[in-house]
Each structure stands twice: as structure tokens, then as C-alpha cells.
Design a protein around this motif. Structure first.
Motif, short mmCIF file in Angstrom:
data_model
loop_
_atom_site.label_atom_id
_atom_site.label_comp_id
_atom_site.label_asym_id
_atom_site.label_seq_id
_atom_site.Cartn_x
_atom_site.Cartn_y
_atom_site.Cartn_z
N SER A 15 0.86 -1.18 0.00
CA SER A 15 0.00 0.00 0.00
C SER A 15 0.89 1.23 0.00
CB SER A 15 -0.89 0.01 1.26
OG SER A 15 -0.06 0.14 2.41
N MET A 17 0.84 3.46 2.36
CA MET A 17 1.36 3.59 3.72
C MET A 17 2.50 2.62 3.99
SD MET A 17 0.19 6.27 4.81
CE MET A 17 1.44 6.10 6.06
N PHE A 41 -0.85 13.72 4.42
CA PHE A 41 -1.91 12.71 4.41
C PHE A 41 -2.02 12.13 5.82
CE2 PHE A 41 -3.06 8.22 3.83
CZ PHE A 41 -4.24 8.35 3.13
N GLU A 84 5.18 16.29 1.32
CA GLU A 84 4.13 15.93 0.37
C GLU A 84 3.80 17.22 -0.37
OE1 GLU A 84 0.81 14.08 2.43
OE2 GLU A 84 -0.57 15.21 1.18
N ASP A 113 6.52 12.44 -1.03
CA ASP A 113 5.27 11.72 -1.32
C ASP A 113 4.67 12.44 -2.52
OD1 ASP A 113 2.59 11.00 -1.46
OD2 ASP A 113 2.40 10.71 0.70
N PHE A 116 -0.16 13.11 -5.07
CA PHE A 116 -1.09 14.07 -5.66
C PHE A 116 -0.65 14.50 -7.06
CE2 PHE A 116 -4.40 16.02 -2.74
CZ PHE A 116 -4.54 14.86 -2.02
N SER A 135 1.42 6.08 -3.31
CA SER A 135 0.31 5.16 -3.14
C SER A 135 -0.14 4.83 -4.55
CB SER A 135 -0.82 5.84 -2.37
OG SER A 135 -1.99 5.06 -2.51
N THR A 137 -2.51 2.96 -5.11
CA THR A 137 -3.95 2.84 -4.92
C THR A 137 -4.71 3.96 -5.64
OG1 THR A 137 -3.32 2.12 -2.70
CG2 THR A 137 -5.65 2.56 -3.06
N LYS A 138 -4.05 5.07 -5.87
CA LYS A 138 -4.69 6.27 -6.39
C LYS A 138 -4.61 6.29 -7.92
CE LYS A 138 -5.21 7.05 -2.03
NZ LYS A 138 -4.27 7.86 -1.26
N LEU A 267 -9.08 8.98 -4.38
CA LEU A 267 -8.70 10.07 -5.28
C LEU A 267 -7.92 9.47 -6.44
CD1 LEU A 267 -5.40 11.08 -4.91
CD2 LEU A 267 -6.31 11.52 -2.64
C1 LIG Z 1 -3.56 7.60 -0.14
C2 LIG Z 1 -2.31 8.29 0.19
C3 LIG Z 1 -1.30 7.64 0.93
C4 LIG Z 1 -1.48 6.23 1.47
O1 LIG Z 1 -1.76 5.30 0.48
P1 LIG Z 1 -2.55 3.91 0.72
O2 LIG Z 1 -2.31 3.18 -0.56
O3 LIG Z 1 -3.99 4.28 0.93
O4 LIG Z 1 -1.94 3.26 1.90
C5 LIG Z 1 -0.16 8.34 1.20
N1 LIG Z 1 0.01 9.62 0.79
C6 LIG Z 1 -0.93 10.27 0.09
C7 LIG Z 1 -0.69 11.69 -0.33
C8 LIG Z 1 -2.13 9.64 -0.24
O5 LIG Z 1 -3.07 10.30 -0.92
#
Ligand SMILES: *Cc1c(COP(=O)(O)O)cnc(C)c1O
Length: 323
Positions: A15, A17, A41, A84, A113, A116, A135, A137-138, A267
């Protein structure tokens, strides 16, 4: 990701995180110090503010907008600086080049980070950063299907401590998620370009609207750091934020009146998503800390998706009329 970022080495994690935690754990040990921008975040802020100190690592949170605040916080034992930019949710910028120089003058590494901005809009390693975390995930997945993270940087750090920690402690990316995320990467440039273009149109539409106390968009001339955005970013971001003049009630009324834009916390998704940071992602913080970050009850964060920009503007226009 190495090619997009211009990095020597990279590792996938379970992930975002996991990427942030693994990266910071690899750089510090008991007795060290970390400096971070305070607009982070939620999970990142927890790792820096609550988790690292448990292991004897002291941390200082500073105003990311002001490079001098990083200089003042640096100590002889500072090993890492973590930032970030743009920040969540108010899209403040940190001058990556300036903070990289400050970190290096003090023998510390800079970790950025870059979630965004995505690698399409900002390349921190080329601006002097040592490590970049994502991440996946985004925007990289882009359709809310899988969790993932990535750490990129120089081969000595990535293939040294970071590789060892991942291998020995297990925050690895699952093979199935790696496959899903690689499919996402194939369309990342087109998605981010389209989302950024639509976000710019929406920012222009929202700008000056009487129901808004303030618009936050790095690609709009009203942003206090517009010059820095032009200098270090290749576009204005796929996200924007707005502060409703009517506060929390107006923010809730707007979100509830939207039909096309969903209310949720992801997001970088193909679907446009609006969220209320004060009661969700930043609910854990005290009122005082939230106020210091400018996260009032009136703030809404909008992640612009792939729908037609005119449809998104029509949805926002209708919802603003209901406020
Ligand atoms: C979502 C996010 C994270 C963490 O990511 P996960 O994949 O949800 O663990 C870290 N930093 C930023 C800026 C994020 O938007």
C-alpha cells in the motif's frame, strides 16, 4: 515506474502507507531526527508524529510553504526530511529544489510523497529529491480496484536497507495487485492529462463563485504559489479544493446535491469524487491542529475523474444553486 520517474531502482509495496513506513524505517534508527511538512496525508502524519517517536526517533513538523522553516528545524542528527506536495487537501506546495538543498546541506535525505502530482506532473528526483514514494492505490490503479505502493530512488538505498526490510518484514506488493497496477500504468498518461485538463476547466468555472470563500488549485493564477507550480509541475493537478462561504452546512449541502460526482474518499479515480476532509481523512486531528492546516468545516476536496468536463460543471453548477 523507474522509467517514468528517472530512478535507478524501485520496489513495490502492499500500500502507499507501507511504502512511506518502510522508507522512513529504513532511513532512521533510535536517536535520529526527522523533519516533515505538517500538511500531510493522515496516515503519513501518524507515522511521523506518533509512530516514529515510539522508537526513539524525534520529529519536527514545519510549515511546508516556507523553506526557511525546514532550515530552522534541521539538527545534527536529522537523517530524513519528508514532504508531500501538493498537499492533501488544500493543495499547498513545497519547493522541492529548495528543501532538497537544505536537507543535503545537513547530510539528510529528502523523501517526497508524490501521490497528488503523479509522475506525469512532477518528477521529484529531477528536482533534487533522493527518494519518492507513491500510493499506487490512487492514480496508478485509477479505478479503485487494488491497494499498492512504490518506493523509488538510488540503487544504494533501495537495494540496500529498503530491500532488506521489505524482504524480512513483509510489506510486499501481492503479485495479483502488481498485475492490476501494471494494467493501470498503461493508461496513466492519458488519464492524468484528461483529468488535469478537466480540473483546470472546473477551476475556471468555480473561480469567483459567490458561494465559495476560496478556491484551491495550483494551476489557477489565484493560487498563492502559482509561480512555484509553474516551475516544478507540468500541470495544475487532477485535484482541487474549495472552501464554502457557508461553512460545513454549505459543504454538506453541496456534496448531497451532486448527482454525477460521488461522495467518497478515494482520489485519482476514473470517477469524480468529492470528500469532506474535516469529518473523514482529517477527523483524527484536534480542532486546533485542523484549523492550523486551514481544514475548516467548509473545505471540500474534489478529485476530478474521466467524465465529460461539461457534465461535471453542470453537476457542480446545479449543486451550487441548491446551497
Ligand atoms: C492515499 C495516500 C497515501 C497512502 O496510500 P494507501 O495506498 O492508501 O496506503 C499516502 N500519501 C498520500 C498523499 C495519499 O493520498
Amino acid at each position: 515506474m523507474k522509467l517514468l520517474e528517472g530512478a535507478e531502482a524501485a520496489r513495490g509495496t502492499a500500500s502507499g502507507m507501507a511504502a512511506v513506513t518502510t522508507c522512513l524505517m529504513a532511513l532512521v534508527k533510535t536517536g535520529d531526527h526527522v523533519v516533515a511538512s505538517r500538511a500531510l496525508f493522515g496516515g503519513c502524519r501518524y507515522v511521523v508524529e506518533d509512530y516514529l517517536p515510539r522508537w526513539g526517533v524525534s520529529t519536527s513538523l514545519v510549515d511546508g510553504k516556507d523553506p526557511a522553516s525546514f532550515s530552522r528545524a534541521m539538527r545534527a542528527n536529522t537523517k530524513a526530511v519528508f514532504i508531500e506536495t501538493p498537499t492533501n487537501p488544500t493543495l499547498e506546495l513545497v519547493d522541492i529544489r529548495a528543501v532538497a538543498d537544505i536537507a543535503h546541506d545537513h547530510g539528510a535525505l529528502l523523501v517526497v510523497d508524490n501521490v497528488f502530482a503523479t509522475p506525469m506532473l512532477q518528477k521529484p528526483l529531477q528536482l533534487g529529491a533522493d527518494l519518492v514514494v507513491y500510493s499506487a492505490t490512487k492514480h496508478i490503479d485509477g479505478q479503485g480496484r487494488a491497494l499498492g505502493g512504490i518506493i523509488l530512488g538510488t540503487a544504494d538505498v533501495i537495494e540496500g536497507d529498503i530491500h532488506t526490510i521489505i524482504r524480512q518484514t513483509g510489506p510486499s506488493m501481492s503479485p495479483f495487485n502488481a498485475w492490476v497496477l501494471l494494467k493501470g500504468l498503461e493508461t496513466l498518461p492519458i488519464r492524468v492529462a484528461k483529468m488535469t485538463e478537466s480540473a483546470g476547466k472546473i477551476a475556471n468555472f468555480l473561480s469567483g463563485n459567490q458561494k465559495l470563500a476560496r478556491l484551491y488549485y495550483p494551476g489557477h493564477a489565484s493560487h498563492p504559489q502559482f509561480d512555484l507550480a509553474e516551475k516544478q509541475m507540468a500541470g495544475g493537478s487532477t485535484l482541487l479544493a474549495m472552501e464554502m462561504a457557508g461553512g460545513r452546512d454549505a459543504a454538506f449541502a453541496l456534496a448531497d446535491a451532486l448527482a454525477l460526482i460521488a461522495t467518497s474518499n478515494n482520489l485519482g479515480d476514473a470517477k469524480s469524487i468529492i470528500s469532506h476532509p474535516a469529518t473523514t481523512t482529517h477527523a483524527r486531528l484536534s480542532d486546533e491542529v485542523r484549523a492550523g492546516l486551514g481544514i475548516t468545516g467548509g473545505i471540500l476536496r474534489l478529485s476530478v475523474g474521466l467524465e465529460d468536463a461539461n457534465d461535471l460543471i453542470a453537476d457542480l453548477s446545479f449543486a451550487l444553486d441548491q446551497v
